[in-house]
Design an enzyme around this catalytic site. Structure first.
Site, PDB file in Angstrom:
ATOM      1  N   GLU A 171      -0.309   4.638 -12.660  1.00  0.00           N
ATOM      2  CA  GLU A 171      -0.644   3.575 -11.770  1.00  0.00           C
ATOM      3  C   GLU A 171      -2.271   3.238 -11.857  1.00  0.00           C
ATOM      4  O   GLU A 171      -2.845   3.914 -12.614  1.00  0.00           O
ATOM      5  CB  GLU A 171      -0.503   4.079 -10.423  1.00  0.00           C
ATOM      6  CG  GLU A 171       1.027   4.178 -10.092  1.00  0.00           C
ATOM      7  CD  GLU A 171       1.311   4.747  -8.481  1.00  0.00           C
ATOM      8  OE1 GLU A 171       2.427   4.260  -8.098  1.00  0.00           O
ATOM      9  OE2 GLU A 171       0.455   5.225  -7.977  1.00  0.00           O
TER      10      GLU A 171
ATOM     11  N   HIS B  52      -2.673  -3.923  -0.793  1.00  0.00           N
ATOM     12  CA  HIS B  52      -2.075  -3.551  -2.021  1.00  0.00           C
ATOM     13  C   HIS B  52      -1.770  -5.142  -2.620  1.00  0.00           C
ATOM     14  O   HIS B  52      -1.499  -6.011  -2.054  1.00  0.00           O
ATOM     15  CB  HIS B  52      -0.464  -3.325  -1.605  1.00  0.00           C
ATOM     16  CG  HIS B  52       0.132  -2.393  -3.019  1.00  0.00           C
ATOM     17  ND1 HIS B  52       0.690  -3.303  -3.983  1.00  0.00           N
ATOM     18  CD2 HIS B  52       0.509  -1.224  -3.249  1.00  0.00           C
ATOM     19  CE1 HIS B  52       0.987  -2.374  -4.965  1.00  0.00           C
ATOM     20  NE2 HIS B  52       1.014  -1.202  -4.384  1.00  0.00           N
TER      21      HIS B  52
ATOM     22  N   ARG C  59      -7.070  -1.095  -7.283  1.00  0.00           N
ATOM     23  CA  ARG C  59      -6.204  -2.064  -6.271  1.00  0.00           C
ATOM     24  C   ARG C  59      -7.117  -3.025  -5.896  1.00  0.00           C
ATOM     25  O   ARG C  59      -6.782  -4.079  -5.643  1.00  0.00           O
ATOM     26  CB  ARG C  59      -5.626  -1.248  -5.148  1.00  0.00           C
ATOM     27  CG  ARG C  59      -4.311  -0.806  -5.178  1.00  0.00           C
ATOM     28  CD  ARG C  59      -3.545  -0.123  -4.431  1.00  0.00           C
ATOM     29  NE  ARG C  59      -2.783   0.544  -4.695  1.00  0.00           N
ATOM     30  CZ  ARG C  59      -2.024   1.278  -4.352  1.00  0.00           C
ATOM     31  NH1 ARG C  59      -2.106   1.880  -2.788  1.00  0.00           N
ATOM     32  NH2 ARG C  59      -0.954   2.124  -5.087  1.00  0.00           N
TER      33      ARG C  59
ATOM     34  N   HIS D  11      -2.123  -2.410   3.475  1.00  0.00           N
ATOM     35  CA  HIS D  11      -1.080  -1.360   2.750  1.00  0.00           C
ATOM     36  C   HIS D  11      -1.864   0.015   3.632  1.00  0.00           C
ATOM     37  O   HIS D  11      -0.852   0.714   3.828  1.00  0.00           O
ATOM     38  CB  HIS D  11      -1.343  -1.491   1.301  1.00  0.00           C
ATOM     39  CG  HIS D  11      -0.451  -0.386   0.697  1.00  0.00           C
ATOM     40  ND1 HIS D  11       0.788  -0.337   0.721  1.00  0.00           N
ATOM     41  CD2 HIS D  11      -0.823   0.595  -0.067  1.00  0.00           C
ATOM     42  CE1 HIS D  11       1.327   0.634   0.011  1.00  0.00           C
ATOM     43  NE2 HIS D  11       0.159   1.303  -0.539  1.00  0.00           N
TER      44      HIS D  11
ATOM     45  N   ARG E 110      -8.789   3.856  -1.958  1.00  0.00           N
ATOM     46  CA  ARG E 110      -7.914   5.139  -2.344  1.00  0.00           C
ATOM     47  C   ARG E 110      -7.579   4.986  -3.701  1.00  0.00           C
ATOM     48  O   ARG E 110      -6.808   3.693  -3.740  1.00  0.00           O
ATOM     49  CB  ARG E 110      -7.065   5.191  -1.442  1.00  0.00           C
ATOM     50  CG  ARG E 110      -6.069   6.177  -1.823  1.00  0.00           C
ATOM     51  CD  ARG E 110      -4.965   6.248  -0.475  1.00  0.00           C
ATOM     52  NE  ARG E 110      -4.187   5.172  -0.320  1.00  0.00           N
ATOM     53  CZ  ARG E 110      -2.898   5.042  -1.249  1.00  0.00           C
ATOM     54  NH1 ARG E 110      -2.297   6.090  -1.636  1.00  0.00           N
ATOM     55  NH2 ARG E 110      -2.216   4.041  -0.954  1.00  0.00           N
TER      56      ARG E 110
END
Ligand code: FAD
Ligand code: SIN
Length: 534
Positions: free
Chosen positions: A118, A246, A292, A353, A388
């Site tokens: 990811e 997100h 992100r 998100h 995060r």
């Protein structure tokens, strides 16, 4: 006058919330005493249940703790607590092995765990159950919890407020170091009665607050109740300005911001604007696999510059069989909306998100209130800093659901149940006459937060958001004082409190860092490199 109070329960440990944090803590602490799990809907309904991508952990010899630590620190943009990052990364693999021993089944390839990739990760390290990891984690934990003789689950029980010295008639302030938590007032939704749950130790595991925004990947339960309750009880709350958007939620109105996992980009999906141009390489050398915040801002920039309603995420160059096997939930859901992702691109937009801030805890899950612990998304442990890293959240909940056990048990041994707590006082309240206010104020709050406190902020937008939110606050508090409590009303109050905390924290941070991007302070400022405390 209506009276809906009554019934007192005493347990050694009270757990508020039945996601990964609450369940993993409950299972362990139940070896040391009686446990009540209070949860506002059915047990499985939680953010956890919708987690797709997986759990980040060093499970391969080709990976290393140092790399995972470094990736987490880079994503966190200078605000992570390095000690906490090291703890979580080093303890994570063991927590995952324990989860598997409890019965969680993750995707394997040639007998080994299949490790996905990811954004922001420099190695394949995402343990997953196809694209429905959270459902598998929740299933495995709930099965064990339900079978445990020391654990009682109270479904459709809504925690209204934490009980502290304030309810014994004493003055409580954030400066007072000896505030204690004695349990919580809880509304039994089916019987419309407020119960008093008394416990030696209370764990807040109520998850995040995505519902504060108009568009969110979070289910309806994510209304920030835990942060709001803790703030009212005078606990320390940190870093609330860092709201993670997100980059890729399905841009179909009826899809309710269904998440298209970052793992899809991890398997090679690319982002295009509606002119067919692949735009990410122009924003970051890591392109679609940048962290992100960078991808979400790039998409936001494309949408604003080009006036287009969404961008496109394309995985159709990978073999159809591979896509169906790795992303069965996403494939089926998109197909339900007429999009065959093996043949055509997916329309996507960013959505709120994850709450990186929360109730501040130490390395053992202890909050600033004695006898009150916090784990999972509701907590701010210092792991995420200003942003995060993908799939570090389930990991954090597992690690702290374990670390909080020892100090909880020690605290429970030394503290008796406080029996002088009065029942819930609902004198002078009535059945509300103006229900429309609740739904109207909720909608307005969510829109204000989306329009003014979103991916890109400015001092002017924050000031406007503050003024509007304050009006909603005054009106709702006036209503609350006169009305009989209900989950809808309590959630609205909590969402307003969380919005206030996000706005105030954002106003305090005069720089751009991680998820907090300010048009009038576009650069990081070394002098601002510290957590925001309220
Ligand atoms: P939750 O799982 O949200 O549980 C909170 C619980 O508290 C619920 O049971 C809720 O009903 C209960 N509750 C709330 N308020 C009250 C109240 N007032 N009274 C009683 N009960 C209450 N993270 C990853 O690491 N990897 C992923 O792949 C991933 N994918 C995600 C995909 C989606 C669509 C979403 C929304 C999130 C994802 N995340 C992922 C984030 C991650 O799922 C959450 O951060 C994590 O599951 C939070 O767990 P939790 O136990 O803290 O809270
Ligand atoms: C995703 O699958 O993209 C979500 C992962 C996460 O939120 O950590």
């Amino acid at each position: 006058m209506l009276s809906m109070s009554g019934q007192r329960y005493t347990f050694d440990f009270l757990v508020l919330g039945s996601g990964v944090a609450g369940l993993s803590y409950a299972l362990r602490v139940a070896e040391h005493g009686t446990v009540a799990i209070v949860t506002k809907k059915e047990s499985a309904e939680s953010n956890t249940n919708y987690a797709q991508g997986g759990i980040a952990a060093v499970m391969s010899l080709e990976d290393s703790y140092e790399q995972h630590i470094e990736d987490t620190l880079v994503a966190g943009a200078g605000l992570c607590d390095r000690e906490i990052v090291e703890i979580v990364v080093r303890e994570g693999p063991q927590r995952i092995r324990e989860l598997m021993a409890l019965g969680a089944e993750f995707t394997r390839q040639n007998g080994q765990l299949h490790l996905g990739r990811e954004g922001g990760h420099t190695s394949n390290r995402i343990v997953h159950a196809a694209d429905a990891t959270g459902r598998e984690v929740e299933r495995a934990l709930l099965a064990r919890v339900r079978a445990h003789p020391n654990i009682s689950i109270f479904e459709y029980h809504y925690a209204i407020d934490l009980i502290t010295e304030h309810h014994l008639g004493q003055h409580v302030s954030r400066l007072r170091p000896d505030v204690h938590c004695f349990g919580a007032y809880v509304l039994d939704e089916r019987n419309d009665v407020v119960k008093t749950f008394l416990a030696r130790v209370t764990l807040l595991a109520t998850g995040g607050s995505g519902q504060v925004y108009l568009h969110t990947t979070n289910p309806a339960i994510a209304t920030g109740d835990g942060v709001a309750m803790a703030y009212r009880a005078k606990a320390r709350v940190a870093n609330m300005e860092f709201v993670q958007f997100h980059p890729t939620s399905l841009a179909v109105p009826a899809a309710d911001s269904f998440l298209i996992s970052e793992a899809v980009r991890g398997e090679g999906a690319r982002l295009y604007n509606l002119a067919g141009e692949r735009f990410m390489p122009a924003y970051d050398p890591r392109a679609e696999l940048a962290p992100r915040d960078i991808v979400a801002r790039a998409i936001d920039d494309q949408l604003k510059q080009r006036g287009e309603p969404h961008v496109l995420l394309d995985i159709s160059h990978r073999p159809a069989e591979f896509v169906r096997e790795h992303f069965p939930t996403i494939y089926q859901t998109c197909l339900g909306f007429g999009i065959d992702i093996t043949r055509e691109p997916i329309p996507v937009v960013p959505a709120a998100h994850y709450q990186c801030g929360g109730v501040q805890t130490d390395a053992w899950g202890r909050t600033s209130i004695q006898g009150l612990f916090a784990c999972g998304e509701v907590a701010c442990t210092g792991l995420h800093g200003a942003n995060r890293l993908a799939s570090n959240s389930l990991l954090e909940a597992l690690v702290f659901g374990h670390r909080a056990i020892e100090p909880s048990v020690a605290y429970a041994r030394e503290h008796a149940i406080e029996t002088a707590v009065p029942d819930w006082d609902d004198s002078g309240t009535q059945r509300p006459q103006e229900w429309v206010l609740v739904s109207h104020n909720r909608d307005e709050l969510r829109r204000v937060m989306w329009d003014y406190v979103g991916i890109v902020r400015s001092s002017l937008r924050l000031e406007r958001a503050f003024r509007r939110t304050h009006l909603l606050y005054e009106e709702t508090e006036d209503f609350y004082r006169r009305a009989r409590v209900s989950p809808g009303l309590c959630e609205l109050r909590n969402m307003i409190a969380v919005a206030y905390l996000i706005i105030r924290s954002a106003q305090m941070r005069r720089e751009s860092r991680g998820l907090h991007y300010m048009l009038d302070y576009p650069e990081p400022n070394p002098a601002e490199r510290r957590p925001t405390l309220v």
